[in-house]
Structure formats: C-alpha cells, structure tokens
Design a protein around this motif. Structure first.
Motif, PDB file in Angstrom:
ATOM      1  N   ASN A  75       0.486  -1.238  -0.381  1.00 61.51           N
ATOM      2  CA  ASN A  75      -0.298  -0.050  -0.377  1.00 61.51           C
ATOM      3  C   ASN A  75       0.851   1.416  -0.265  1.00 61.51           C
ATOM      4  O   ASN A  75       1.507   1.286   1.001  1.00 61.51           O
ATOM      5  N   PRO A  76       1.126   2.013  -0.986  1.00 62.54           N
ATOM      6  CA  PRO A  76       1.479   3.372  -0.811  1.00 62.54           C
ATOM      7  C   PRO A  76       1.349   3.935   0.433  1.00 62.54           C
ATOM      8  O   PRO A  76       2.311   5.423   0.629  1.00 62.54           O
ATOM      9  N   ALA A  77       0.188   4.346   0.988  1.00 65.32           N
ATOM     10  CA  ALA A  77      -0.397   5.285   1.940  1.00 65.32           C
ATOM     11  C   ALA A  77       0.158   4.217   3.481  1.00 65.32           C
ATOM     12  O   ALA A  77       0.127   3.242   3.159  1.00 65.32           O
ATOM     13  N   HIS A  78       0.646   5.070   4.270  1.00 62.35           N
ATOM     14  CA  HIS A  78       0.698   4.695   5.577  1.00 62.35           C
ATOM     15  C   HIS A  78      -0.632   3.847   6.389  1.00 62.35           C
ATOM     16  O   HIS A  78      -1.873   4.302   5.704  1.00 62.35           O
ATOM     17  N   CYS A  79      -0.494   2.678   6.539  1.00 63.98           N
ATOM     18  CA  CYS A  79      -1.328   1.990   7.670  1.00 63.98           C
ATOM     19  C   CYS A  79      -0.868   1.729   8.909  1.00 63.98           C
ATOM     20  O   CYS A  79      -0.270   2.419   9.950  1.00 63.98           O
ATOM     21  N   HIS A  80      -2.010   0.800   9.356  1.00 64.53           N
ATOM     22  CA  HIS A  80      -2.291   0.303  11.353  1.00 64.53           C
ATOM     23  C   HIS A  80      -2.518  -0.440  11.634  1.00 64.53           C
ATOM     24  O   HIS A  80      -3.715  -0.718  11.247  1.00 64.53           O
ATOM     25  N   ILE A  81      -1.910  -0.486  11.843  1.00 65.63           N
ATOM     26  CA  ILE A  81      -2.231  -2.401  12.691  1.00 65.63           C
ATOM     27  C   ILE A  81      -2.772  -1.706  14.339  1.00 65.63           C
ATOM     28  O   ILE A  81      -1.651  -1.270  15.269  1.00 65.63           O
ATOM     29  N   ILE A  82      -3.871  -2.028  15.106  1.00 65.71           N
ATOM     30  CA  ILE A  82      -3.962  -1.344  16.289  1.00 65.71           C
ATOM     31  C   ILE A  82      -4.283  -3.240  17.281  1.00 65.71           C
ATOM     32  O   ILE A  82      -5.698  -3.766  16.465  1.00 65.71           O
ATOM     33  N   ASN A  83      -3.735  -3.108  18.281  1.00 65.86           N
ATOM     34  CA  ASN A  83      -4.392  -4.594  18.849  1.00 65.86           C
ATOM     35  C   ASN A  83      -4.303  -4.338  20.005  1.00 65.86           C
ATOM     36  O   ASN A  83      -4.461  -3.536  21.137  1.00 65.86           O
ATOM     37  N   ILE A  84      -6.259  -5.368  20.208  1.00 60.60           N
ATOM     38  CA  ILE A  84      -7.230  -4.424  21.582  1.00 60.60           C
ATOM     39  C   ILE A  84      -6.706  -5.600  22.431  1.00 60.60           C
ATOM     40  O   ILE A  84      -6.820  -7.058  22.611  1.00 60.60           O
ATOM     41  N   ALA A  85      -6.095  -4.915  23.418  1.00 58.18           N
ATOM     42  CA  ALA A  85      -5.228  -5.945  24.629  1.00 58.18           C
ATOM     43  C   ALA A  85      -6.340  -6.086  26.121  1.00 58.18           C
ATOM     44  O   ALA A  85      -7.903  -6.120  25.374  1.00 58.18           O
ATOM     45  N   SER A  86      -5.765  -5.721  26.825  1.00 54.64           N
ATOM     46  CA  SER A  86      -6.401  -5.213  28.690  1.00 54.64           C
ATOM     47  C   SER A  86      -5.008  -5.013  29.317  1.00 54.64           C
ATOM     48  O   SER A  86      -4.156  -4.940  29.307  1.00 54.64           O
ATOM     49  N   VAL A  87      -6.086  -4.120  30.022  1.00 58.31           N
ATOM     50  CA  VAL A  87      -4.837  -3.892  31.612  1.00 58.31           C
ATOM     51  C   VAL A  87      -4.796  -5.186  32.531  1.00 58.31           C
ATOM     52  O   VAL A  87      -3.622  -5.309  32.819  1.00 58.31           O
ATOM     53  N   ALA A  88      -4.921  -6.298  31.320  1.00 58.55           N
ATOM     54  CA  ALA A  88      -4.346  -7.622  32.140  1.00 58.55           C
ATOM     55  C   ALA A  88      -3.537  -8.098  31.503  1.00 58.55           C
ATOM     56  O   ALA A  88      -2.839  -9.221  31.531  1.00 58.55           O
ATOM     57  N   GLY A  89      -2.563  -7.357  30.789  1.00 55.44           N
ATOM     58  CA  GLY A  89      -1.495  -7.933  29.590  1.00 55.44           C
ATOM     59  C   GLY A  89      -0.359  -6.930  29.810  1.00 55.44           C
ATOM     60  O   GLY A  89       0.407  -6.959  29.785  1.00 55.44           O
ATOM     61  N   LEU A  90      -1.382  -5.961  31.479  1.00 57.63           N
ATOM     62  CA  LEU A  90      -0.224  -5.075  32.455  1.00 57.63           C
ATOM     63  C   LEU A  90       0.101  -5.846  33.689  1.00 57.63           C
ATOM     64  O   LEU A  90       1.406  -5.112  34.526  1.00 57.63           O
ATOM     65  N   MET A  91      -0.743  -6.502  33.970  1.00 56.36           N
ATOM     66  CA  MET A  91      -1.124  -6.948  35.836  1.00 56.36           C
ATOM     67  C   MET A  91      -1.594  -8.263  35.459  1.00 56.36           C
ATOM     68  O   MET A  91      -1.873  -8.559  34.897  1.00 56.36           O
ATOM     69  N   GLY A  92      -0.831  -9.312  36.804  1.00 61.05           N
ATOM     70  CA  GLY A  92      -1.427 -10.297  36.851  1.00 61.05           C
ATOM     71  C   GLY A  92      -3.025 -10.678  38.017  1.00 61.05           C
ATOM     72  O   GLY A  92      -2.101  -9.148  39.120  1.00 61.05           O
ATOM     73  N   ASN A  93      -3.767 -10.996  37.793  1.00 64.40           N
ATOM     74  CA  ASN A  93      -4.478 -10.902  38.678  1.00 64.40           C
ATOM     75  C   ASN A  93      -4.910 -12.252  39.798  1.00 64.40           C
ATOM     76  O   ASN A  93      -5.207 -13.178  38.442  1.00 64.40           O
ATOM     77  N   PRO A  94      -5.831 -12.909  40.106  1.00 58.20           N
ATOM     78  CA  PRO A  94      -6.175 -13.854  40.387  1.00 58.20           C
ATOM     79  C   PRO A  94      -7.485 -14.260  39.877  1.00 58.20           C
ATOM     80  O   PRO A  94      -7.956 -13.842  39.444  1.00 58.20           O
ATOM     81  N   THR A  95      -7.495 -15.663  39.635  1.00 56.53           N
ATOM     82  CA  THR A  95      -8.509 -16.451  38.891  1.00 56.53           C
ATOM     83  C   THR A  95      -8.317 -15.785  36.635  1.00 56.53           C
ATOM     84  O   THR A  95      -9.876 -16.281  36.684  1.00 56.53           O
ATOM     85  N   ILE A  96      -7.266 -15.097  36.227  1.00 55.15           N
ATOM     86  CA  ILE A  96      -7.423 -14.704  35.601  1.00 55.15           C
ATOM     87  C   ILE A  96      -6.047 -15.058  34.441  1.00 55.15           C
ATOM     88  O   ILE A  96      -5.745 -14.213  33.307  1.00 55.15           O
ATOM     89  N   SER A  97      -5.222 -15.885  34.882  1.00 58.14           N
ATOM     90  CA  SER A  97      -3.952 -16.341  34.911  1.00 58.14           C
ATOM     91  C   SER A  97      -4.125 -16.605  33.501  1.00 58.14           C
ATOM     92  O   SER A  97      -3.449 -16.484  32.660  1.00 58.14           O
ATOM     93  N   GLY A  98      -4.896 -17.812  32.605  1.00 59.93           N
ATOM     94  CA  GLY A  98      -5.338 -18.039  31.079  1.00 59.93           C
ATOM     95  C   GLY A  98      -4.843 -16.549  30.512  1.00 59.93           C
ATOM     96  O   GLY A  98      -4.095 -17.047  29.348  1.00 59.93           O
ATOM     97  N   TYR A  99      -6.075 -15.857  31.025  1.00 56.69           N
ATOM     98  CA  TYR A  99      -6.361 -14.361  30.096  1.00 56.69           C
ATOM     99  C   TYR A  99      -4.875 -13.752  29.992  1.00 56.69           C
ATOM    100  O   TYR A  99      -5.029 -13.243  29.458  1.00 56.69           O
TER     101      TYR A  99
END
Length: 237
Positions: A128-152
């Motif tokens: 693509n000759p224009a600038h492009c963008h990829i946005i990935n929607i993570a979660s605050v669960a990608g910044l800190m671990g918490n009980p019961t959501i280890s897999g997430y």
C-alpha cells in the motif's frame, strides 16, 4: 491517517466495542470489513450502518479460511489500510479449575487468530503506498496479573509482546502498530466470562472515539501503547 474511504478490518465486530469501532469509523467515511462468527448480528449491523459496512462471517481461528478470505478480498487497487484485532474472550477461574478447552480456546482466539490474520494482511499493507495501521486490543490484564485470570493474563501479555515486536519490525514499512490496554467496559464480555461488573464502567463509544483519534494521528506520529481506565472503578472489598 485520513479515514475517508480507507479500508478498515475489525475482528469481533458484531457487538460491544467492535460494533462501536465500526460505527465510529463509518461516521468518518471509512469502509469497514467487520469480521465475526454471528451472521445475524453482522447483518443487523449492516442494516444500521449501510453499504460501507461489509459483513464477514469468519472464524479467525480457522487459518485456511482466514487466508482464503484475505486473498479473495484484497489486491492491488484495494489494499487494507487498517486492521483492528479486537476479537477476544476470557475464561476465568483458579488455575486448577481452568479446563483444557477453556485454555486452548483463549490461546486460539486471543493469540493464534491475531497472528493468522496479521501475517496475511501485513504483506498487502507493505504494498500500500499510503501509511497503514494495526491496532491490537489487549487489556489491563496484559499489564498485571490477577488471581483467577491467569490464562487470560497469558494471552494479553503475549499480545503486548507481539505488538511491541511488530511495531519495531514494521515502522520502516510505514505501518504503525498500537497496543491498547482497556480496563472494564460496559459490554457483554463480563457476562460471557462469568465476572462481576460495576456501575462506573467505560462506555464502548468513548473507547471507539479514542481508537479513531489514534488512527487519525499524523503519519509520523505513533502512539505505540495506551491504557484506558474508568476513573472510579469498583472499590476493593
């Protein structure tokens, strides 16, 4: 990026913040390819949003189907301009209670599906000759671990690492990569995950307006990571 007439792919587009993203981008004059598995919900969204919304019934964990769709949809003259990897799910519980099916489902949707689609879209963005963008929607669960959501946590920490590596890999190809870490949003996510909500959750349309702002930044301006939170969340017990 001027969103007008740009091709924007959104996964998990049939409800929640995915549907809000589609609405906000179409209001800016963009063209949305909304991917989800629920055909009826996509058709309802198309009736609301009009012909600029293209419903795509697709399971992003089915790699052959993903490849076939991308190759049949995009080509020279019809390049993808933005990809919002939004589809994701959470299965919560103590580690000894988390089933193998729930673990593998999260890995397949939250990580494998992102990889399958991104790896097919990136070569076309490079053309693509224009600038492009990829946005990935993570979660605050990608910044800190918490009980019961280890897999997430594993999937969202992984998405953060994937995004950071991808940003450094693609920046000289005029492809931006942004990873978004939202806190609690008033969608059906928490009902499906079996988790509690609170009265001060963020609203989908407010998150969508932030995504539009990120897309509309100047070509040489990158927001690589951003955290979104409700100011007054549920108080700790």
């Amino acid at each position: 990026m001027n969103i007008t007439d740009k091709n924007v792919i959104i996964t998990g587009a049939s409800s929640g913040i995915g549907a809000a993203f589609a609405k906000a981008i179409i209001e800016k004059g963009g063209v949305v390819y909304g991917i989800a598995r629920r055909q009826e919900r996509l058709q309802e969204l198309q009736r609301d949003l009009g012909d600029r919304f293209h419903p795509v019934v697709l399971d992003i964990t089915d790699e052959p189907a993903v490849s076939t769709w991308v190759e049949a949809t995009f080509s020279a003259g019809n390049y993808p301009d933005a990809l919002i990897n939004n589809a994701g799910l959470g299965k919560f519980g103590n580690v000894e209670d988390l089933s193998l099916d729930d673990w593998h489902t999260m890995m397949n949707v939250n990580l494998n599906g992102v990889f399958y689609l991104t790896r097919k879209i990136v070569p076309m963005m490079k053309q693509n000759p224009a600038h492009c963008h990829i946005i990935n929607i993570a979660s605050v669960a990608g910044l800190m671990g918490n009980p019961t959501i280890s897999g997430y946590n594993v999937t969202k920490f992984g998405l953060r690492g994937f995004s950071d590596a991808l940003f450094k890999e693609l920046r000289y190809d005029a492809i931006k990569v942004t990873c978004v870490f939202p806190g609690s949003i008033a969608t059906e996510f928490f009902d499906l995950a079996g988790s509690s909500t609170h009265p001060n959750m963020m609203q989908a349309q407010d998150v969508a307006s932030t995504i539009v702002h990120i897309l509309e930044t100047p070509d040489n301006f990158l927001i690589d990571e951003i955290t979104l939170r409700p100011l007054n969340p549920k108080r700790p017990e």
